[in-house]
Write an enzyme that holds these catalytic residues in place. Structure first.
Site, PDB file in Angstrom:
ATOM      1  CG  ASN A 162      -5.220  26.633  -6.743  1.00  0.00           C
ATOM      2  OD1 ASN A 162      -4.143  26.229  -6.300  1.00  0.00           O
ATOM      3  ND2 ASN A 162      -5.630  26.391  -7.981  1.00  0.00           N
ATOM      4  N   GLY A 208      -7.602  32.759 -14.436  1.00  0.00           N
ATOM      5  CA  GLY A 208      -6.369  33.517 -14.635  1.00  0.00           C
ATOM      6  C   GLY A 208      -6.408  34.475 -15.811  1.00  0.00           C
TER       7      GLY A 208
HETATM    8  C1  PEP Z   1      -7.990  28.704  -9.889  1.00  0.00           C
HETATM    9  O1  PEP Z   1      -6.809  28.463 -10.104  1.00  0.00           O
HETATM   10  O2  PEP Z   1      -8.694  27.826  -9.403  1.00  0.00           O
HETATM   11  C2  PEP Z   1      -8.498  30.025 -10.222  1.00  0.00           C
HETATM   12  C3  PEP Z   1      -9.779  30.202 -10.167  1.00  0.00           C
HETATM   13  O3  PEP Z   1      -7.586  30.987 -10.588  1.00  0.00           O
HETATM   14  P1  PEP Z   1      -7.848  32.576 -10.754  1.00  0.00           P
HETATM   15  O4  PEP Z   1      -8.656  33.022  -9.558  1.00  0.00           O
HETATM   16  O5  PEP Z   1      -6.509  33.183 -10.791  1.00  0.00           O
HETATM   17  O6  PEP Z   1      -8.633  32.761 -12.017  1.00  0.00           O
END
Ligand code: PEP
Length: 252
Positions: free
Chosen positions: A12, A177
């Site tokens: 993503n 995040g």
């Molecule tokens: C996401 O946006 O689906 C996600 C899991 O982000 P991150 O890996 O940055 O935590």
């Protein structure tokens, strides 16, 4: 969704990597990730970079593409939005629905999430339905109750054959995040609750649904999370932006 070889590894990109950056990304990534028939890799660029991403990967039909969002309406006066029909026409086969940023930054409700699942299905897009609890809900022991509520709201009333066509991602809000990853044990426990609710809603056909974990996955923790019982794949934000780290996760 039937026919997706597990593990399913999904990137993503959020609001990162426009068309030029996507092209540069694939130059590096394709050299590091050769086609493999023991997994499925899906990328979710921004809608505006989808065409450039697909063009850069035209020699790699093993890579699948999706969009990060659709509007729940068929078409009309919704300035700035993308419809399911347009996403499909642009080559998307998957769509993220109910991502925590859609729910908690943009205020999308369970009801809107449910409408998007149905709209996606009507246009042949596989909905990657994201569910997950906030930190205060976890601390109050409500993790299972929250993900079950979100699943019921999004899927209740659908035929088992339609339910079997989605992918589910367990993404605890506190892990997205933040650099704070769920332990493999925590991920397994939530995935088990999700699996049994999917069974209740969609019967045996729901066993075709891969359940991905998402939340601060990196090249260092991907293998341990994938080894956790019930984890059928990963949905990755930040660590999917760098071609080297995404190639390492793709090969995990
Ligand atoms: C996401 O946006 O689906 C996600 C899991 O982000 P991150 O890996 O940055 O935590």
């Amino acid at each position: 969704m039937a026919g997706l070889v597990r593990p399913v590894l999904a990137a993503n990109w959020k609001m990162n990597l426009g068309p030029s950056a996507a092209t540069t990304f694939f130059e590096a990534y394709l050299a590091r990730y050769a086609p493999r028939d023991d997994r499925t890799v899906i990328l979710f660029p921004s809608a505006i970079a989808l065409a450039a991403a697909r063009a850069s990967a035209r020699a790699r039909p093993d890579l699948r593409f999706g969009v990060q969002n659709i509007h729940s309406a068929e078409k009309g006066a919704f300035t700035g939005e993308t419809s399911a029909a347009m996403a499909s026409d642009a080559g998307a086969r998957f769509v993220l629905v109910g991502h925590s940023e859609r729910r908690h930054v943009f205020g999308e409700t369970d009801a809107q999430t449910a409408e998007k699942v149905r709209r996606a299905a009507a246009h042949g897009l596989v909905a990657v339905l994201c569910v997950g609890e906030k930190i205060e809900e976890r601390e109050q022991g409500q993790t299972d109750a929250v993900v079950i509520r979100q699943l019921r709201a999004a899927l209740a009333g659908l035929e088992p054959s339609a339910i079997a066509e989605v992918v589910v991602a367990y993404e605890p809000v506190w892990a997205i995040g933040t650099g704070r990853t769920a332990t493999p044990e925590d991920a397994s426990a939530a995935h088990q609750a999700i699996r049994s609710e999917l069974r209740a809603l969609g019967g045996a056909a729901s066993d075709a649904i891969p359940i991905l974990y998402g939340g601060s996955v990196t090249a260092s923790n991907a293998a341990a999370l994938l080894a956790a019982p019930g984890v059928d794949g990963l949905l990755v934000g930040g660590a999917s932006l760098d071609p080297e780290s995404w190639a390492a996760i793709s090969n995990a």
